[in-house]
Scaffold this motif. Sequence first.
Motif, PDB file in Angstrom:
ATOM      1  N   GLU A 150      23.895   8.264 -22.497  1.00  0.00           N
ATOM      2  CA  GLU A 150      24.480   6.932 -22.425  1.00  0.00           C
ATOM      3  C   GLU A 150      24.557   6.485 -20.969  1.00  0.00           C
ATOM      4  N   ILE A 151      24.141   5.257 -20.717  1.00  0.00           N
ATOM      5  CA  ILE A 151      24.150   4.755 -19.342  1.00  0.00           C
ATOM      6  C   ILE A 151      25.583   4.583 -18.836  1.00  0.00           C
ATOM      7  N   LEU A 152      25.860   5.215 -17.692  1.00  0.00           N
ATOM      8  CA  LEU A 152      27.139   5.036 -17.005  1.00  0.00           C
ATOM      9  C   LEU A 152      27.020   4.014 -15.884  1.00  0.00           C
ATOM     10  N   ASP A 153      25.851   3.998 -15.245  1.00  0.00           N
ATOM     11  CA  ASP A 153      25.612   3.059 -14.154  1.00  0.00           C
ATOM     12  C   ASP A 153      24.108   2.964 -13.948  1.00  0.00           C
ATOM     13  N   VAL A 154      23.635   1.812 -13.493  1.00  0.00           N
ATOM     14  CA  VAL A 154      22.209   1.633 -13.250  1.00  0.00           C
ATOM     15  C   VAL A 154      22.016   0.608 -12.145  1.00  0.00           C
ATOM     16  N   SER A 155      21.022   0.850 -11.303  1.00  0.00           N
ATOM     17  CA  SER A 155      20.635  -0.063 -10.231  1.00  0.00           C
ATOM     18  C   SER A 155      19.114  -0.091 -10.192  1.00  0.00           C
ATOM     19  N   PRO A 156      18.503  -0.883  -9.336  1.00  0.00           N
ATOM     20  CA  PRO A 156      17.027  -0.894  -9.281  1.00  0.00           C
ATOM     21  C   PRO A 156      16.405   0.456  -8.941  1.00  0.00           C
ATOM     22  N   HIS A 157      17.181   1.363  -8.344  1.00  0.00           N
ATOM     23  CA  HIS A 157      16.592   2.616  -7.866  1.00  0.00           C
ATOM     24  C   HIS A 157      17.206   3.870  -8.474  1.00  0.00           C
ATOM     25  N   LEU A 158      18.312   3.737  -9.200  1.00  0.00           N
ATOM     26  CA  LEU A 158      19.026   4.908  -9.697  1.00  0.00           C
ATOM     27  C   LEU A 158      19.665   4.602 -11.036  1.00  0.00           C
ATOM     28  N   ILE A 159      19.616   5.591 -11.936  1.00  0.00           N
ATOM     29  CA  ILE A 159      20.323   5.471 -13.212  1.00  0.00           C
ATOM     30  C   ILE A 159      21.182   6.712 -13.395  1.00  0.00           C
ATOM     31  N   VAL A 160      22.415   6.505 -13.839  1.00  0.00           N
ATOM     32  CA  VAL A 160      23.359   7.590 -14.080  1.00  0.00           C
ATOM     33  C   VAL A 160      23.681   7.595 -15.569  1.00  0.00           C
ATOM     34  N   ILE A 161      23.484   8.737 -16.226  1.00  0.00           N
ATOM     35  CA  ILE A 161      23.734   8.823 -17.667  1.00  0.00           C
ATOM     36  C   ILE A 161      24.645   9.995 -17.988  1.00  0.00           C
ATOM     37  N   ASP A 162      25.317   9.862 -19.112  1.00  0.00           N
ATOM     38  CA  ASP A 162      26.139  10.929 -19.677  1.00  0.00           C
ATOM     39  C   ASP A 162      25.332  11.555 -20.803  1.00  0.00           C
ATOM     40  N   THR A 163      24.936  12.818 -20.680  1.00  0.00           N
ATOM     41  CA  THR A 163      24.073  13.469 -21.664  1.00  0.00           C
ATOM     42  C   THR A 163      24.881  13.915 -22.874  1.00  0.00           C
ATOM     43  N   PRO A 164      24.210  14.239 -24.001  1.00  0.00           N
ATOM     44  CA  PRO A 164      24.934  14.714 -25.185  1.00  0.00           C
ATOM     45  C   PRO A 164      25.751  15.980 -24.924  1.00  0.00           C
ATOM     46  N   GLU A 165      25.379  16.751 -23.893  1.00  0.00           N
ATOM     47  CA  GLU A 165      26.125  17.969 -23.560  1.00  0.00           C
ATOM     48  C   GLU A 165      27.333  17.682 -22.681  1.00  0.00           C
ATOM     49  N   GLY A 166      27.515  16.392 -22.302  1.00  0.00           N
ATOM     50  CA  GLY A 166      28.656  16.032 -21.478  1.00  0.00           C
ATOM     51  C   GLY A 166      28.405  16.136 -19.982  1.00  0.00           C
ATOM     52  N   ARG A 167      27.138  16.295 -19.590  1.00  0.00           N
ATOM     53  CA  ARG A 167      26.805  16.350 -18.164  1.00  0.00           C
ATOM     54  C   ARG A 167      26.495  14.958 -17.637  1.00  0.00           C
ATOM     55  N   GLU A 168      26.776  14.736 -16.378  1.00  0.00           N
ATOM     56  CA  GLU A 168      26.387  13.495 -15.724  1.00  0.00           C
ATOM     57  C   GLU A 168      25.081  13.735 -14.972  1.00  0.00           C
ATOM     58  N   GLU A 169      24.048  12.964 -15.314  1.00  0.00           N
ATOM     59  CA  GLU A 169      22.742  13.106 -14.684  1.00  0.00           C
ATOM     60  C   GLU A 169      22.433  11.860 -13.864  1.00  0.00           C
ATOM     61  N   ARG A 170      21.961  12.072 -12.644  1.00  0.00           N
ATOM     62  CA  ARG A 170      21.570  10.983 -11.751  1.00  0.00           C
ATOM     63  C   ARG A 170      20.067  11.086 -11.523  1.00  0.00           C
ATOM     64  N   LEU A 171      19.323  10.082 -11.979  1.00  0.00           N
ATOM     65  CA  LEU A 171      17.864  10.101 -11.920  1.00  0.00           C
ATOM     66  C   LEU A 171      17.359   8.951 -11.068  1.00  0.00           C
ATOM     67  N   ILE A 172      16.301   9.238 -10.324  1.00  0.00           N
ATOM     68  CA  ILE A 172      15.656   8.217  -9.506  1.00  0.00           C
ATOM     69  C   ILE A 172      14.729   7.390 -10.381  1.00  0.00           C
ATOM     70  N   ILE A 173      14.762   6.082 -10.249  1.00  0.00           N
ATOM     71  CA  ILE A 173      13.873   5.188 -10.999  1.00  0.00           C
ATOM     72  C   ILE A 173      12.644   4.906 -10.140  1.00  0.00           C
ATOM     73  N   ALA A 174      11.475   5.291 -10.633  1.00  0.00           N
ATOM     74  CA  ALA A 174      10.233   5.068  -9.892  1.00  0.00           C
ATOM     75  C   ALA A 174       9.955   3.570  -9.757  1.00  0.00           C
ATOM     76  N   PRO A 175       9.280   3.150  -8.681  1.00  0.00           N
ATOM     77  CA  PRO A 175       8.986   1.719  -8.495  1.00  0.00           C
ATOM     78  C   PRO A 175       8.182   1.110  -9.639  1.00  0.00           C
ATOM     79  N   TRP A 176       7.383   1.928 -10.321  1.00  0.00           N
ATOM     80  CA  TRP A 176       6.535   1.433 -11.414  1.00  0.00           C
ATOM     81  C   TRP A 176       7.195   1.582 -12.789  1.00  0.00           C
TER      82      TRP A 176
END
Length: 316
Positions: free
Chosen positions: A40-66
């Motif tokens: 589930e999305i917790l936060d998102v910007s043009p370059h980064l997305i933060v999600i809450d995974t089904p296991e309860g972890r917070e994941e921060r992923l880089i969004i590629a330009p494409w």
Amino acid sequence: MPYRSAERRRVLAAAALGRTVQDPGPVSSEGELLHSVTGEILDVSPHLIVIDTPEGREERLIIAPWATAWRGEAVSPADLPVGSNVIIRALRAGRVVERIWADVTRMTGVIQSIGTDAKDRTVELYCGPHRGQRTIVIPYGASGRLRVRHPQFEPGYLFDAIGIRENGVTHARLPATSQPPYRWTAVPPPPLGYSSVQSRISGTATWSDAFDFDEQGAAYPMLERSDTTCDEAGVSCAGLPYLSLGSMLNVRNVCAGRTSVLPIVACGCMAGRFCDRCLECGTSPRGRIVELSPTSFVELGGDLTNGCFNVRLGLG
């Protein structure tokens, strides 16, 4: 049978056949492995997305330009609303996002009834004994596109669409296939019996959201009815062998050249009613021969909004 668990059966089969227990998932190839990340999305910007995974972890992923995103239509990843449930296809060990599907769902079943509203139409679907009834809404703006691919819009005919879940309501947006011309009880017979000399079977792979959100696995049409407690199993217009729950499949996306080894965890009785073809890279033989979880479909290079790819199956 004392053991109904596909996982338990997989372990027992490996022991009986003298094999190692292989974890489900992609098989290494010359290209970079694709990873699916759900949550589930917790936060998102043009370059980064933060999600809450089904296991309860917070994941921060880089969004590629494409990177691209879909939520009922193509949108910018930064425009996805907080709180959306997403399936992400990622590179670089799952840290770099290249594709996002938000609140995506698939509606595969038999039309039971259709509402009479002139604008948004409410449709009742029967999705098989293990999935039950489902109520969906066809928005007026999507009805023309869906009706072109589903001309027999009446009870008793098959329906397959891709859409989104929003505020507890399922909205159909895209046709996932051209509707088969026959009623769901009149599936064409398969060709001559399956031959044991066949090491691989070709056909169509689709996906379903009936699996757990982050599950790795497959549903298969030709399972024994008594074995699966599914009275509608064992129907397909493709020449398939009977297999059991827990069997491991070697699933190859012919279009993308990617392979995964996946367990059969469910009955694909509804998929077996569709004697259609996939046109992703050439034309597949007729028949849906496997239905994948969304995460498995994505890791094999499939696009959830396209809905299918040409597949070659073997025993894992």
